[in-house]
Write an enzyme that holds these catalytic residues in place. Structure first.
Site, PDB file in Angstrom:
ATOM      1  N   SER A 134       0.866  -1.194   0.000  1.00 25.76           N
ATOM      2  CA  SER A 134       0.000   0.000   0.000  1.00 25.76           C
ATOM      3  C   SER A 134       0.889   1.225   0.000  1.00 25.76           C
ATOM      4  O   SER A 134       2.026   1.184   0.505  1.00 25.76           O
ATOM      5  CB  SER A 134      -0.876   0.004   1.249  1.00 25.76           C
ATOM      6  OG  SER A 134      -1.477   1.282   1.422  1.00 25.76           O
ATOM      7  N   TYR A 146      -2.312   0.147  10.305  1.00 27.34           N
ATOM      8  CA  TYR A 146      -2.392  -0.339   8.924  1.00 27.34           C
ATOM      9  C   TYR A 146      -1.078  -0.038   8.190  1.00 27.34           C
ATOM     10  O   TYR A 146      -0.525  -0.898   7.496  1.00 27.34           O
ATOM     11  CB  TYR A 146      -3.583   0.298   8.205  1.00 27.34           C
ATOM     12  CG  TYR A 146      -3.708  -0.128   6.768  1.00 27.34           C
ATOM     13  CD1 TYR A 146      -4.125  -1.414   6.438  1.00 27.34           C
ATOM     14  CD2 TYR A 146      -3.389   0.748   5.725  1.00 27.34           C
ATOM     15  CE1 TYR A 146      -4.225  -1.820   5.102  1.00 27.34           C
ATOM     16  CE2 TYR A 146      -3.493   0.362   4.399  1.00 27.34           C
ATOM     17  CZ  TYR A 146      -3.911  -0.927   4.093  1.00 27.34           C
ATOM     18  OH  TYR A 146      -4.007  -1.321   2.776  1.00 27.34           O
TER      19      TYR A 146
HETATM   20  N1  LIG Z   1      -8.792  -0.429  -1.573  1.00 26.42           N
HETATM   21  C1  LIG Z   1      -7.726   0.329  -1.361  1.00 26.42           C
HETATM   22  O1  LIG Z   1      -7.788   1.577  -1.427  1.00 26.42           O
HETATM   23  C2  LIG Z   1      -6.390  -0.309  -1.072  1.00 26.42           C
HETATM   24  C3  LIG Z   1      -5.241   0.493  -1.112  1.00 26.42           C
HETATM   25  C4  LIG Z   1      -4.014  -0.075  -0.852  1.00 26.42           C
HETATM   26  C5  LIG Z   1      -3.911  -1.426  -0.580  1.00 26.42           C
HETATM   27  N2  LIG Z   1      -5.040  -2.187  -0.539  1.00 26.42           N
HETATM   28  C6  LIG Z   1      -4.881  -3.610  -0.220  1.00 26.42           C
HETATM   29  O2  LIG Z   1      -5.460  -4.390  -1.249  1.00 26.42           O
HETATM   30  C7  LIG Z   1      -5.806  -5.677  -0.726  1.00 26.42           C
HETATM   31  C8  LIG Z   1      -7.206  -6.062  -1.188  1.00 26.42           C
HETATM   32  O3  LIG Z   1      -8.153  -5.198  -0.602  1.00 26.42           O
HETATM   33  P1  LIG Z   1      -9.393  -4.589  -1.401  1.00 26.42           P
HETATM   34  O4  LIG Z   1      -9.159  -3.147  -1.514  1.00 26.42           O
HETATM   35  O5  LIG Z   1      -9.666  -5.372  -2.626  1.00 26.42           O
HETATM   36  O6  LIG Z   1     -10.537  -4.782  -0.297  1.00 26.42           O
HETATM   37  P2  LIG Z   1     -11.756  -5.839  -0.199  1.00 26.42           P
HETATM   38  O7  LIG Z   1     -12.668  -5.650  -1.349  1.00 26.42           O
HETATM   39  O8  LIG Z   1     -12.297  -5.672   1.173  1.00 26.42           O
HETATM   40  O9  LIG Z   1     -11.025  -7.243  -0.353  1.00 26.42           O
HETATM   41  C9  LIG Z   1     -10.291  -7.847   0.672  1.00 26.42           C
HETATM   42  C10 LIG Z   1     -10.703  -9.296   0.758  1.00 26.42           C
HETATM   43  O10 LIG Z   1      -9.904  -9.951   1.779  1.00 26.42           O
HETATM   44  C11 LIG Z   1     -10.788 -10.760   2.525  1.00 26.42           C
HETATM   45  N3  LIG Z   1     -10.341 -11.067   3.884  1.00 26.42           N
HETATM   46  C12 LIG Z   1     -10.171 -10.206   4.913  1.00 26.42           C
HETATM   47  N4  LIG Z   1      -9.855 -10.881   6.035  1.00 26.42           N
HETATM   48  C13 LIG Z   1      -9.830 -12.196   5.704  1.00 26.42           C
HETATM   49  C14 LIG Z   1      -9.581 -13.378   6.427  1.00 26.42           C
HETATM   50  N5  LIG Z   1      -9.305 -13.359   7.739  1.00 26.42           N
HETATM   51  N6  LIG Z   1      -9.629 -14.560   5.779  1.00 26.42           N
HETATM   52  C15 LIG Z   1      -9.918 -14.613   4.461  1.00 26.42           C
HETATM   53  N7  LIG Z   1     -10.182 -13.516   3.714  1.00 26.42           N
HETATM   54  C16 LIG Z   1     -10.136 -12.316   4.330  1.00 26.42           C
HETATM   55  C17 LIG Z   1     -12.058  -9.928   2.589  1.00 26.42           C
HETATM   56  O11 LIG Z   1     -13.166 -10.715   3.013  1.00 26.42           O
HETATM   57  P3  LIG Z   1     -14.366 -10.007   3.847  1.00 26.42           P
HETATM   58  O12 LIG Z   1     -15.099  -9.146   2.873  1.00 26.42           O
HETATM   59  O13 LIG Z   1     -15.140 -11.160   4.381  1.00 26.42           O
HETATM   60  O14 LIG Z   1     -13.716  -9.188   4.934  1.00 26.42           O
HETATM   61  C18 LIG Z   1     -12.172  -9.427   1.172  1.00 26.42           C
HETATM   62  O15 LIG Z   1     -12.829 -10.342   0.322  1.00 26.42           O
HETATM   63  C19 LIG Z   1      -5.635  -5.566   0.792  1.00 26.42           C
HETATM   64  O16 LIG Z   1      -4.406  -6.167   1.164  1.00 26.42           O
HETATM   65  C20 LIG Z   1      -5.575  -4.067   1.033  1.00 26.42           C
HETATM   66  O17 LIG Z   1      -4.848  -3.764   2.202  1.00 26.42           O
HETATM   67  C21 LIG Z   1      -6.276  -1.671  -0.782  1.00 26.42           C
END
Ligand SMILES: NC(=O)c1ccc[n+]([C@@H]2O[C@H](COP(=O)([O-])OP(=O)(O)OC[C@H]3O[C@@H](n4cnc5c(N)ncnc54)[C@H](OP(=O)(O)O)[C@@H]3O)[C@@H](O)[C@H]2O)c1
Length: 243
Positions: A134, A146
């Site tokens: 990130s 975070y």
């Molecule tokens: N979106 C942003 O702005 C952003 C920016 C920088 C980095 N990121 C990173 O990108 C990655 C993906 O996030 P995203 O933005 O796509 O968000 P997201 O749509 O919330 O996807 C994250 C996924 O991880 C799953 N997850 C969380 N805890 C878990 C667990 N204990 N066991 C199994 N699955 C789990 C979530 O399931 P649930 O829905 O059930 O919780 C969700 O399906 C993350 O590492 C995040 O830190 C995101």
């Protein structure tokens, strides 16, 4: 069309957002994709759309993780599952269990997934690891826990690159800025604060991140793209702070 004859991929956090976009991208390249997440309904939908294999698991179930991947040969790992809490509440306002969940999923589980998948890559001298970082690891955005969790991924990535030297395994850390996913539902307890945060600027789409990953995968096998920082054009951390 396949990428470097990669045949298999594992995506964690696969049922929504960036993970789901990666499953779609990898499936388009004819890989057999294993999609792991804890939401069975969303995974089932993705499986019927893309043909991926769905594994429903809380990624913090460490023993089950090692058992599941002991006999599997994974060519591409997208180590993506992650979450944030307390974007509005701050360091002391975030609950103790929420702190543990961020470190447990973003750091501890990410390390175990890697350790489960890597032995087969090393034996076969083949593979590409995508670590989901990130921009919170690069800039102080006011997200101490975070940011620390993603700082750990940054450090892990750099050290691992040293250890992987000579194995032919490639490693890319992706550092996204704000991306329109379910991430902000978890990060903000208050829906109104969430709504005003995500409507402030035009966010990235999850497919923009999958495109960046596709680029890193497609480069010739003698090339390693170590890190990609990718933000919305209007998100400029630094001089004009927009975290
Ligand atoms: N979106 C942003 O702005 C952003 C920016 C920088 C980095 N990121 C990173 O990108 C990655 C993906 O996030 P995203 O933005 O796509 O968000 P997201 O749509 O919330 O996807 C994250 C996924 O991880 C799953 N997850 C969380 N805890 C878990 C667990 N204990 N066991 C199994 N699955 C789990 C979530 O399931 P649930 O829905 O059930 O919780 C969700 O399906 C993350 O590492 C995040 O830190 C995101």
């Amino acid at each position: 069309m396949s990428i470097h004859s990669y045949q298999t991929a594992l995506v964690t956090g696969a049922s929504s957002g960036i993970g789901a976009a990666c499953v779609r991208m990898l499936s388009r390249h004819d890989m057999r994709v294993t999609a792991m997440d804890r939401d069975s309904d969303r995974l089932a939908e993705l499986a019927s759309e893309t043909g991926c294999e769905a594994i429903v698991m809380d990624i913090r179930q460490t023993e089950e993780l090692y058992e599941t991947f002991a006999d599997r040969d994974i060519d591409v790992l997208v180590n993506n599952a992650g979450l944030a809490h307390g974007l509005a509440e701050g360091f002391l306002g975030t609950g103790n269990d929420q702190v543990d969940e961020m470190i447990g999923v973003n750091v501890t589980a990410a390390i175990h997934v890697l350790r489960a998948v890597l032995p087969s890559m090393i034996t076969r001298k083949r593979g590409h690891i995508i670590a989901m970082g990130s921009i919170a690891s690069l800039y102080p955005l006011g997200l101490p826990v975070y940011g620390a969790s993603k700082g750990a991924i940054r450090s892990l990535s750099r050290h691992l690159r040293m250890e992987l030297s000579g194995t032919k395994i490639r490693h890319t850390e992706i550092c996204p800025g704000r991306t329109e996913t379910g991430f902000f539902d978890t990060a903000f307890g208050d829906p109104q604060q969430r709504a005003s945060f995500v409507s402030e600027i035009r966010l990235l789409d999850p497919a923009d991140i999958a495109d960046a990953i596709e680029y890193a995968l497609r480069t010739p096998l003698h090339v390693n793209v170590s890190s990609i920082e990718i933000t919305p054009v209007d998100q400029v951390p630094g001089g004009q702070i927009l975290g």
